[in-house]
Scaffold this active site. Structure first.
Site, PDB file in Angstrom:
ATOM      1  N   CYS A  83       0.862  -1.188   0.000  1.00 37.14           N
ATOM      2  CA  CYS A  83       0.000   0.000   0.000  1.00 37.14           C
ATOM      3  C   CYS A  83       0.896   1.235   0.000  1.00 37.14           C
ATOM      4  O   CYS A  83       1.653   1.441   0.942  1.00 37.14           O
ATOM      5  CB  CYS A  83      -0.921   0.017   1.219  1.00 37.14           C
ATOM      6  SG  CYS A  83      -1.829   1.577   1.366  1.00 37.14           S
ATOM      7  N   ASP A 111      -0.431  16.061  -3.378  1.00 38.34           N
ATOM      8  CA  ASP A 111      -0.888  15.115  -4.403  1.00 38.34           C
ATOM      9  C   ASP A 111       0.063  15.221  -5.595  1.00 38.34           C
ATOM     10  O   ASP A 111       0.364  16.328  -6.044  1.00 38.34           O
ATOM     11  CB  ASP A 111      -2.321  15.469  -4.822  1.00 38.34           C
ATOM     12  CG  ASP A 111      -2.972  14.370  -5.657  1.00 38.34           C
ATOM     13  OD1 ASP A 111      -2.354  13.936  -6.662  1.00 38.34           O
ATOM     14  OD2 ASP A 111      -4.084  13.958  -5.321  1.00 38.34           O
ATOM     15  N   HIS A 171      -3.932   1.692   8.168  1.00 36.34           N
ATOM     16  CA  HIS A 171      -4.537   1.256   6.910  1.00 36.34           C
ATOM     17  C   HIS A 171      -5.996   0.884   7.115  1.00 36.34           C
ATOM     18  O   HIS A 171      -6.321  -0.152   7.695  1.00 36.34           O
ATOM     19  CB  HIS A 171      -3.783   0.058   6.318  1.00 36.34           C
ATOM     20  CG  HIS A 171      -4.312  -0.349   4.984  1.00 36.34           C
ATOM     21  ND1 HIS A 171      -3.850   0.206   3.799  1.00 36.34           N
ATOM     22  CD2 HIS A 171      -5.301  -1.209   4.631  1.00 36.34           C
ATOM     23  CE1 HIS A 171      -4.520  -0.313   2.783  1.00 36.34           C
ATOM     24  NE2 HIS A 171      -5.408  -1.171   3.266  1.00 36.34           N
ATOM     25  N   GLY A 191     -11.290   7.279  -3.631  1.00 35.90           N
ATOM     26  CA  GLY A 191     -10.543   6.101  -3.219  1.00 35.90           C
ATOM     27  C   GLY A 191     -10.507   4.978  -4.227  1.00 35.90           C
ATOM     28  O   GLY A 191     -10.224   3.837  -3.876  1.00 35.90           O
ATOM     29  N   HIS A 228      -6.670   3.060   0.614  1.00 35.27           N
ATOM     30  CA  HIS A 228      -6.289   3.522   1.957  1.00 35.27           C
ATOM     31  C   HIS A 228      -6.973   4.874   2.085  1.00 35.27           C
ATOM     32  O   HIS A 228      -6.735   5.767   1.251  1.00 35.27           O
ATOM     33  CB  HIS A 228      -4.754   3.627   2.030  1.00 35.27           C
ATOM     34  CG  HIS A 228      -4.206   4.103   3.343  1.00 35.27           C
ATOM     35  ND1 HIS A 228      -3.144   3.481   3.968  1.00 35.27           N
ATOM     36  CD2 HIS A 228      -4.530   5.157   4.133  1.00 35.27           C
ATOM     37  CE1 HIS A 228      -2.844   4.120   5.099  1.00 35.27           C
ATOM     38  NE2 HIS A 228      -3.678   5.153   5.210  1.00 35.27           N
ATOM     39  N   HIS A 249      -8.317   8.394   2.192  1.00 37.69           N
ATOM     40  CA  HIS A 249      -7.630   9.674   2.004  1.00 37.69           C
ATOM     41  C   HIS A 249      -8.622  10.751   1.601  1.00 37.69           C
ATOM     42  O   HIS A 249      -9.580  10.482   0.893  1.00 37.69           O
ATOM     43  CB  HIS A 249      -6.491   9.572   0.977  1.00 37.69           C
ATOM     44  CG  HIS A 249      -6.881   9.015  -0.359  1.00 37.69           C
ATOM     45  ND1 HIS A 249      -7.104   7.675  -0.578  1.00 37.69           N
ATOM     46  CD2 HIS A 249      -7.083   9.623  -1.555  1.00 37.69           C
ATOM     47  CE1 HIS A 249      -7.414   7.477  -1.863  1.00 37.69           C
ATOM     48  NE2 HIS A 249      -7.420   8.645  -2.463  1.00 37.69           N
ATOM     49  N   HIS A 298      -8.967  14.349  -0.254  1.00 37.59           N
ATOM     50  CA  HIS A 298      -8.349  15.341  -1.132  1.00 37.59           C
ATOM     51  C   HIS A 298      -8.754  16.729  -0.639  1.00 37.59           C
ATOM     52  O   HIS A 298      -9.947  16.993  -0.448  1.00 37.59           O
ATOM     53  CB  HIS A 298      -8.863  15.200  -2.567  1.00 37.59           C
ATOM     54  CG  HIS A 298      -8.434  13.949  -3.263  1.00 37.59           C
ATOM     55  ND1 HIS A 298      -7.364  13.901  -4.123  1.00 37.59           N
ATOM     56  CD2 HIS A 298      -8.951  12.691  -3.228  1.00 37.59           C
ATOM     57  CE1 HIS A 298      -7.235  12.669  -4.597  1.00 37.59           C
ATOM     58  NE2 HIS A 298      -8.192  11.917  -4.068  1.00 37.59           N
TER      59      HIS A 298
HETATM   60 ZN   LIG Z   1      -2.441   1.593   3.542  1.00 37.49          ZN
END
Ligand SMILES: [Zn+2]
Length: 145
Positions: A11, A37, A53, A94, A99, A101, A103
């Site tokens: 990952c 990013d 995770h 995603g 995982h 996240h 933005h």
């Molecule tokens: Zn991860």
């Protein structure tokens, strides 16, 4: 200070959280990491992740969720001051990395968040120096330089 046992091999965001994979990191604490990013919609577009995770943000424990969103709020205010967009938008999708996240995206135009170039993967990539410059400005605004 992350729990490496909770990281998934292969990952990329676990690797970023543990420091095994380089990135333009702008913030890190025991439970949250923020970084530029690599394929931004606009300059200063960054990602905020939990260090643990978890595939989807709604599966995070409440304490980690709150920690992530506190950093999102702090980053959004800095992005607003540095990029001077009309709005700072948040996107959680995603599809690319499993995982969680968030933005954080400076939106100069209503359509920035639904950018066709972004969806089609045809954005112009900033070079490493530009990402490093933007990260340094964010860290400076955070008082972390
Ligand atoms: Zn991860």
């Amino acid at each position: 200070m992350t729990n490496l046992a909770e990281h998934q091999p292969d990952c990329p965001f676990c690797a970023i959280a543990s420091g095994a994979l380089g990135c333009h990191k702008v913030y890190a604490d025991a439970s949250v990491t923020a970084f530029m990013d690599k394929n931004p919609i606009n300059p200063y577009h960054l990602l905020v992740i939990p260090n643990v995770h978890v595939a989807d943000f709604y599966e995070l424990d409440d304490a980690t969720y709150v920690a992530v969103m506190r950093v999102v709020k702090k980053m959004a205010a800095i992005v607003k001051s540095l990029a001077a967009p009309q709005k700072v938008g948040l996107v959680v999708a995603g599809f690319d990395v499993p995982h969680a996240h968030i933005h954080v995206i400076p939106m100069h135009d209503y359509h920035d968040i639904t950018s066709r170039h972004y969806i089609e993967g045809t954005l112009v990539r900033p070079d490493d120096a530009e990402l490093a410059r933007n990260a340094a400005e964010i860290k400076s605004a955070l008082g972390m330089s």
